[in-house]
Design a protein around this motif. Structure first.
Motif, PDB file in Angstrom:
ATOM      1  N   GLY A   1       0.946  -1.239   0.075  1.00 11.68           N
ATOM      2  CA  GLY A   1      -0.095  -0.012  -0.152  1.00 11.68           C
ATOM      3  C   GLY A   1       0.937   1.089  -0.095  1.00 11.68           C
TER       4      GLY A   1
ATOM      5  N   THR B   1       2.532   1.597  -3.315  1.00 10.81           N
ATOM      6  CA  THR B   1       1.532   2.226  -4.359  1.00 10.81           C
ATOM      7  C   THR B   1       1.431   3.705  -4.318  1.00 10.81           C
ATOM      8  OG1 THR B   1       0.133   0.231  -4.320  1.00 10.81           O
ATOM      9  CG2 THR B   1      -1.071   1.954  -5.010  1.00 10.81           C
ATOM     10  N   ARG B   2       1.171   4.183  -3.184  1.00  2.68           N
ATOM     11  CA  ARG B   2       1.154   5.729  -3.161  1.00  2.68           C
ATOM     12  C   ARG B   2       2.387   6.523  -3.415  1.00  2.68           C
ATOM     13  NH1 ARG B   2       0.143   5.417   3.039  1.00  2.68           N
ATOM     14  NH2 ARG B   2       0.410   7.739   3.198  1.00  2.68           N
TER      15      ARG B   2
ATOM     16  N   PHE C   1       0.119  -2.255  -6.581  1.00  2.00           N
ATOM     17  CA  PHE C   1      -1.274  -2.338  -6.314  1.00  2.00           C
ATOM     18  C   PHE C   1      -1.652  -3.756  -6.532  1.00  2.00           C
ATOM     19  CE2 PHE C   1      -5.409  -2.559  -8.254  1.00  2.00           C
ATOM     20  CZ  PHE C   1      -6.184  -1.982  -7.294  1.00  2.00           C
TER      21      PHE C   1
ATOM     22  N   MET D   1      -1.130  -5.502  -3.624  1.00  2.00           N
ATOM     23  CA  MET D   1      -2.205  -5.318  -2.362  1.00  2.00           C
ATOM     24  C   MET D   1      -3.170  -5.887  -2.848  1.00  2.00           C
ATOM     25  SD  MET D   1      -3.279  -1.388  -1.421  1.00  2.00           S
ATOM     26  CE  MET D   1      -4.563  -1.184  -2.795  1.00  2.00           C
TER      27      MET D   1
ATOM     28  N   GLU E   1      -3.053   0.948   5.550  1.00  2.00           N
ATOM     29  CA  GLU E   1      -2.224   1.093   4.387  1.00  2.00           C
ATOM     30  C   GLU E   1      -2.884   0.908   3.141  1.00  2.00           C
ATOM     31  OE1 GLU E   1       0.873   1.972   3.874  1.00  2.00           O
ATOM     32  OE2 GLU E   1       1.515   2.379   5.648  1.00  2.00           O
ATOM     33  N   SER E   2      -4.006   0.276   3.082  1.00  2.26           N
ATOM     34  CA  SER E   2      -4.702  -0.222   1.824  1.00  2.26           C
ATOM     35  C   SER E   2      -5.525   0.921   1.421  1.00  2.26           C
ATOM     36  CB  SER E   2      -5.250  -1.549   1.779  1.00  2.26           C
ATOM     37  OG  SER E   2      -4.153  -2.553   2.077  1.00  2.26           O
ATOM     38  N   CYS E   3      -6.484   1.372   2.630  1.00  4.42           N
ATOM     39  CA  CYS E   3      -7.233   2.423   2.378  1.00  4.42           C
ATOM     40  C   CYS E   3      -6.639   3.655   1.980  1.00  4.42           C
ATOM     41  CB  CYS E   3      -8.265   2.490   3.582  1.00  4.42           C
ATOM     42  SG  CYS E   3      -9.443   1.438   3.728  1.00  4.42           S
TER      43      CYS E   3
ATOM     44  N   ALA F   1      -3.784   3.965   0.181  1.00  6.97           N
ATOM     45  CA  ALA F   1      -3.636   3.641  -1.194  1.00  6.97           C
ATOM     46  C   ALA F   1      -4.983   3.985  -2.328  1.00  6.97           C
ATOM     47  CB  ALA F   1      -2.925   2.349  -1.346  1.00  6.97           C
TER      48      ALA F   1
END
Length: 380
Positions: free
Chosen positions: A100, A103-104, A119, A122, A163-165, A167
């Motif tokens: 994540g 990805t950002r 991504f 993820m 982390e995922s949210c 991203a």
């Protein structure tokens, strides 16, 4: 015992047997290296300007952090699968948090082909989330002596969700023609649906999560980030309301006179950096609640304390740490060490946020020292 009770007991035993088997046996690895790297490759040559919910400062920080922490991205996306790839199975999305974060960072740097690799890693984690929203947490055979509690499983969900949210929130800010090069509409929809299920499941496990993290400020802040990032992403008021309780407890563990978050009755260089990074993430995720002013003030004091741990020669000093280095505390069978990259991130971003020369200077000195030293360190 009557027939109804016998049937009920048999059913419960079957459920427990399935649950225990699920915890002990990792599922089959359902994505290959080739699938991860060849699925819907993005078009080449696309460039974008950094754009994040925290503005240009965070965009610049992400690009700087990428050049320092990840100078080169390996040719395969499995790099972003973390320990899951090392252990050859989806043991838990908790073991691939950098998918994540990467990805950002890669998105902000305009490196869309690499952002897609991160991504897709993820997405592998998101695909492991159950229909009921439960997030798997397992360990390889060599570590089966560890006790896996409901609180530990909830922690795994919290780590991955935060982390995922973040991203997905970052990706959603880009035009569709850019976002689709990182994840197709169907892929992004699938990830979001899985994260929404996991958020609802985490809310149902909130008591276990809170009790498991009650005594560690940095973990409480991780949980606050998860609820803030996902709550704002999915407009979940219940999750957003939970943030305040976690923050209140975490801030009670800050020694405002000394300037550090208390860890086991003392300070710890590593976990101070982790706490600082989570506060920065929380503010970046849009937190603007009753604790905002206190968070900003404590964040500045905490970063000043951390900057003072970096010597004039760039050496990061960890003497007196209560949880890493010489504390005897371990993780996955190894001694806990200070991750100097976390310290650098904390100082670099806080220095940019507050326009503080001392923090930025400490970050630069540490970066120069780290170029010839291991990223995990312990120096008295």
């Amino acid at each position: 015992m009557n027939k109804t009770r016998i049937l009920w007991a048999s059913g419960l035993l079957a459920i427990l047997t399935i649950a225990i088997a699920w915890l002990l046996v990792p599922p089959e690895w359902d994505i290959s290296v080739e699938q991860l790297n060849q699925a819907s490759p993005p078009s080449a040559g696309a460039t974008i300007e950094p754009k994040t919910s925290d503005g240009a400062v965070y965009g610049k920080f992400l690009k700087d952090s990428l050049s320092f922490i990840t100078p080169g991205i390996p040719p395969t996306g499995n790099y972003f699968l973390g320990r899951n790839y090392q252990w050859n199975g989806m043991f838990s999305p908790r073991w691939q948090l950098y998918s994540g974060k990467a990805t950002r960072a890669l998105l902000a740097a305009g490196r869309l082909a690499d952002a897609r690799k991160a991504f897709m890693a993820m997405k592998v984690g998101a695909d492991s989330i159950g229909v009921d929203g439960s997030v798997p947490f397992q360990l390889p055979e060599s570590m089966r002596g560890y006790t896996i509690t409901p609180g530990i499983v909830a922690q795994a969900a919290s780590f991955f969700l935060g982390e995922s949210c973040l991203a997905v929130k970052a990706l959603n800010q880009y035009p569709s023609e850019t976002a689709v090069q990182v994840g197709s509409d169907a892929e992004r929809k699938a990830v979001s649906a899985a994260l929404a299920r996991a958020l609802a499941w985490l809310e149902s496990q909130d008591e276990s999560l809170y009790n498991a993290d009650l005594y560690a400020a940095n973990r409480l802040l991780f949980d606050a980030v998860a609820y803030q990032a996902c709550g704002s992403l999915f407009e979940d008021e219940f999750a957003l309301n939970l943030v305040e309780g976690y923050l209140e407890t975490a801030l009670e563990k800050f020694d405002g006179t000394a300037g550090y978050f208390i860890e086991k009755s003392g300070w710890d260089t590593h976990y101070q950096a982790v706490a600082i990074n989570q506060i920065n993430e929380l503010l970046m995720a849009g937190y603007d609640g009753v604790h905002t002013e206190t968070l900003q003030a404590d964040l500045k004091l905490a970063a000043q304390w951390l900057a003072a741990r970096v010597g004039d020669d760039g050496v990061l000093h960890s003497d007196g740490n209560t949880r890493t280095c010489w504390s005897g505390e371990t993780i996955l069978g190894g001694d806990k060490l200070v991750d100097a990259r976390e310290v650098w991130r904390a100082l670099a971003y806080s220095g940019m946020r507050f326009k503080d020369d001392a923090m930025q200077s400490a970050a630069n000195r540490l970066a120069n020292w780290l170029r010839t030293k291991p990223t995990t360190t312990c120096v008295r």
